[in-house]
Design an enzyme around this catalytic site. Sequence first.
Site, PDB file in Angstrom:
ATOM      1  N   CYS A  10      -4.062  14.274  -9.264  1.00  0.00           N
ATOM      2  CA  CYS A  10      -5.161  13.305  -9.128  1.00  0.00           C
ATOM      3  C   CYS A  10      -5.354  13.021  -7.638  1.00  0.00           C
ATOM      4  CB  CYS A  10      -4.890  12.037  -9.940  1.00  0.00           C
ATOM      5  SG  CYS A  10      -3.446  11.095  -9.423  1.00  0.00           S
ATOM      6  N   ASN A  13      -1.907  10.197  -6.664  1.00  0.00           N
ATOM      7  CA  ASN A  13      -0.615  10.502  -7.322  1.00  0.00           C
ATOM      8  C   ASN A  13       0.215   9.235  -7.557  1.00  0.00           C
ATOM      9  OD1 ASN A  13       2.421  12.414  -6.611  1.00  0.00           O
ATOM     10  ND2 ASN A  13       1.350  12.240  -8.550  1.00  0.00           N
ATOM     11  N   CYS A  15      -1.407   6.771 -10.053  1.00  0.00           N
ATOM     12  CA  CYS A  15      -1.915   6.224 -11.331  1.00  0.00           C
ATOM     13  C   CYS A  15      -2.004   7.318 -12.395  1.00  0.00           C
ATOM     14  CB  CYS A  15      -3.280   5.571 -11.145  1.00  0.00           C
ATOM     15  SG  CYS A  15      -3.293   4.134 -10.058  1.00  0.00           S
ATOM     16  N   SER A  17      -2.040  10.960 -12.376  1.00  0.00           N
ATOM     17  CA  SER A  17      -1.166  12.140 -12.524  1.00  0.00           C
ATOM     18  C   SER A  17       0.280  11.765 -12.865  1.00  0.00           C
ATOM     19  CB  SER A  17      -1.254  13.084 -11.320  1.00  0.00           C
ATOM     20  OG  SER A  17      -0.996  12.430 -10.113  1.00  0.00           O
ATOM     21  N   ASP A 130     -10.861   7.004 -12.563  1.00  0.00           N
ATOM     22  CA  ASP A 130      -9.919   6.476 -11.571  1.00  0.00           C
ATOM     23  C   ASP A 130      -9.774   4.961 -11.804  1.00  0.00           C
ATOM     24  OD1 ASP A 130      -8.604   5.553  -9.357  1.00  0.00           O
ATOM     25  OD2 ASP A 130      -9.767   6.730  -7.924  1.00  0.00           O
TER      26      ASP A 130
HETATM   27  P1  4NP Z   1      -4.881   7.978  -8.786  1.00  0.00           P
HETATM   28  O1  4NP Z   1      -5.561   6.577  -8.363  1.00  0.00           O
HETATM   29  O2  4NP Z   1      -5.677   9.064  -8.109  1.00  0.00           O
HETATM   30  O3  4NP Z   1      -5.044   8.013 -10.269  1.00  0.00           O
HETATM   31  O4  4NP Z   1      -3.444   7.915  -8.326  1.00  0.00           O
HETATM   32  C1  4NP Z   1      -5.776   6.218  -7.032  1.00  0.00           C
HETATM   33  C2  4NP Z   1      -4.769   5.629  -6.320  1.00  0.00           C
HETATM   34  C3  4NP Z   1      -4.985   5.230  -5.022  1.00  0.00           C
HETATM   35  C4  4NP Z   1      -6.230   5.424  -4.442  1.00  0.00           C
HETATM   36  C5  4NP Z   1      -7.247   6.023  -5.164  1.00  0.00           C
HETATM   37  C6  4NP Z   1      -7.017   6.424  -6.467  1.00  0.00           C
HETATM   38  N1  4NP Z   1      -6.480   4.988  -3.095  1.00  0.00           N
HETATM   39  O5  4NP Z   1      -7.615   5.124  -2.640  1.00  0.00           O
HETATM   40  O6  4NP Z   1      -5.548   4.504  -2.447  1.00  0.00           O
END
Ligand code: 4NP
Length: 166
Positions: A10, A13, A15, A17, A130
């Site tokens: 994702c 990494n 949430c 994945s 997301d």
């Molecule tokens: P993930 O979610 O891709 O499912 O792990 C996110 C976690 C952090 C961020 C974006 C999406 N961020 O922008 O920090």
Amino acid sequence: MVNTSVLFVCLGNICRSPTAHAVFQSMVNRAGLTNQFYVDGAGTGDWHLGHPPDTRSAATASLRGYDMSTLRSRLVTVDDFSRFDYIIAMDTDNLENLNVMRPSNFGGQLKLLLDFSSKPEYKEISEVPDPYYGGEDGFPLVLDLIEDACASLLNHIRTQIDDRNE
Ligand code: 4NP
């Protein structure tokens, strides 16, 4: 003997994945296939390198019996294409980034996780949304989608292994 490796990817990494990693690993274990699979997760963005999963994801997963406590964020690398048979992206942005990195000799499969959705109500949803900047109620939906698709993904891989061994 490990003969199948699966990498979930994702953005952060922390949430989606790691949730898919924990859910798929649990399904592999319950199927008695722990020794045959290597499962991992990685992100295309580097904001959270070395961090444990998001506490909201971990709490949601824990309510359904999944343990994410040992997982840590890492970046996906070109080397992953030689280490993994299946690279499974959570959304189309991740998939596009992976397609740019993909070496021409990659012999595995690069897919969206929700290509494997089985429930009719999920057929219209192509990406795991997301949840990072959304509300608390995004996390159970992410887990619902991941549980459904991971069960089908494991069946798909097992069928491919059986076909290869025939
Ligand atoms: P993930 O979610 O891709 O499912 O792990 C996110 C976690 C952090 C961020 C974006 C999406 N961020 O922008 O920090």
